[in-house]
Design a protein around this motif. Sequence first.
Motif, PDB file in Angstrom:
ATOM      1  N   SER A   1       0.817  -1.203   0.000  1.00  0.00           N
ATOM      2  CA  SER A   1       0.000   0.000   0.000  1.00  0.00           C
ATOM      3  C   SER A   1       0.856   1.261   0.000  1.00  0.00           C
TER       4      SER A   1
ATOM      5  N   GLU B   1      -5.447  -3.573   2.921  1.00  0.00           N
ATOM      6  CA  GLU B   1      -4.471  -3.011   3.853  1.00  0.00           C
ATOM      7  C   GLU B   1      -3.851  -4.134   4.689  1.00  0.00           C
ATOM      8  N   ARG B   2      -2.705  -3.841   5.301  1.00  0.00           N
ATOM      9  CA  ARG B   2      -2.082  -4.830   6.174  1.00  0.00           C
ATOM     10  C   ARG B   2      -2.861  -4.931   7.485  1.00  0.00           C
ATOM     11  N   LEU B   3      -2.748  -6.095   8.112  1.00  0.00           N
ATOM     12  CA  LEU B   3      -3.558  -6.376   9.302  1.00  0.00           C
ATOM     13  C   LEU B   3      -3.295  -5.378  10.432  1.00  0.00           C
ATOM     14  N   ALA B   4      -2.045  -4.854  10.517  1.00  0.00           N
ATOM     15  CA  ALA B   4      -1.731  -3.902  11.587  1.00  0.00           C
ATOM     16  C   ALA B   4      -2.643  -2.680  11.497  1.00  0.00           C
ATOM     17  N   LEU B   5      -2.848  -2.179  10.283  1.00  0.00           N
ATOM     18  CA  LEU B   5      -3.717  -1.008  10.118  1.00  0.00           C
ATOM     19  C   LEU B   5      -5.185  -1.386  10.312  1.00  0.00           C
TER      20      LEU B   5
ATOM     21  N   MET C   1      -6.469  -3.725  12.143  1.00  0.00           N
ATOM     22  CA  MET C   1      -6.754  -3.916  13.562  1.00  0.00           C
ATOM     23  C   MET C   1      -6.909  -2.580  14.279  1.00  0.00           C
ATOM     24  N   THR C   2      -6.086  -1.599  13.876  1.00  0.00           N
ATOM     25  CA  THR C   2      -6.188  -0.276  14.482  1.00  0.00           C
ATOM     26  C   THR C   2      -7.541   0.361  14.181  1.00  0.00           C
ATOM     27  N   ILE C   3      -8.047   0.087  12.976  1.00  0.00           N
ATOM     28  CA  ILE C   3      -9.309   0.693  12.567  1.00  0.00           C
ATOM     29  C   ILE C   3     -10.492  -0.030  13.193  1.00  0.00           C
TER      30      ILE C   3
END
Lengths: 222, 130
Positions: B3, B66-70, B72-74
């Motif tokens: 991304s 998107e990557r899982l880190a982002l 999860m934040t959302i």
Amino acid sequence: MSEATASHEGITGLVDDWAADKQAYHVPWGKAMMWIFLVSDTFIFSCFLVGYLNVRITTTQPWPPQSEIFALSFGGDPIPLILIAIMTFILITSSGTMALAVNFGYRKDKAKTFWLICATAAFGASFVGMQAFEWTKLIVDEGVRPWGNPFGAPQFGSVFFMVTGFHGLHVSAGVIYLMWVALRVKRGYYDDKGFEIVEIAGLYWHFVDLVWVFIFAFFYLL
Amino acid sequence: MASAEGQQHPLGIYYKIWILLFVLSGFSYAVDYFEVQGALRWTLVITFMFLKAGFIVAIFMHAVWERLALVMTILGPPTVLLILIGFMSIEGNYTEGLRFDYMGHDRDAVALTPADLHGEEGDHGGEEEH
């Protein structure tokens, strides 16, 4: 950005991205910030909607029939909820044009991007116009006030003005934001910087549409 | 799908989701138009709502790419709202019960409609339970 190259996907990727002393989000900073702003905005809207849930449950007066209050007549019998349905379709249309604008932005097709963002803003402005019409009808013709209304539970008015007003404010701010981005796209401001800004503005716009999905369901339909 | 270079996807998927959102909104409106009531109304409206919200976040806002880190934040923090919703509805039902039982509020009150107020002969749509 340079040393932090995304490697694994899925759960392993999640742990990798959080466990090391490095950049957690592999996106431009503006996009990460917009997402975090949207998460906080989610909480604001959720507080309004949960507040609505609470007053709607606790009030012992009957809830006014939204389907009939928001009906509109085009000469014949009133059609239930028709204005709200049109507003919903307009907002979805604007979301679609925005998604296309993001796509053409990354293709560096500035003319198409500019006009698609302008179309999105125009749909947004017409949404706000219809909302102004709806508010006028409710205040002037139906006598709905934030502290009471002739139909039933007085909380109806406070929830209505609060929730749709705050959402309308978001749409209005979005229209201004989009026009600003559109003009800068046209002037070539992003030619060297890249067109992520269109996607970031798009995230905000889709969020406004997303909030309307919940308002439409919980306030108007249920 | 890195991304960092931006989210570029074929246009076709946007058109498909766009049409789908129209159809789902049409279904939601049809629930009201054909006056579906009770549990079926709630089920349908909430199903269509979550489908629409899901497609907007997943495709239009690119969350699936998107990557899982982002992601999860959302999506992580807002899940705590479910607890708030649960607490507030339990508390709300309790308050409403108290008002009926001890404050003498009328359990059978019926809402008025615009037709009632503007003196037209209209059918009564106000018996909707909440």
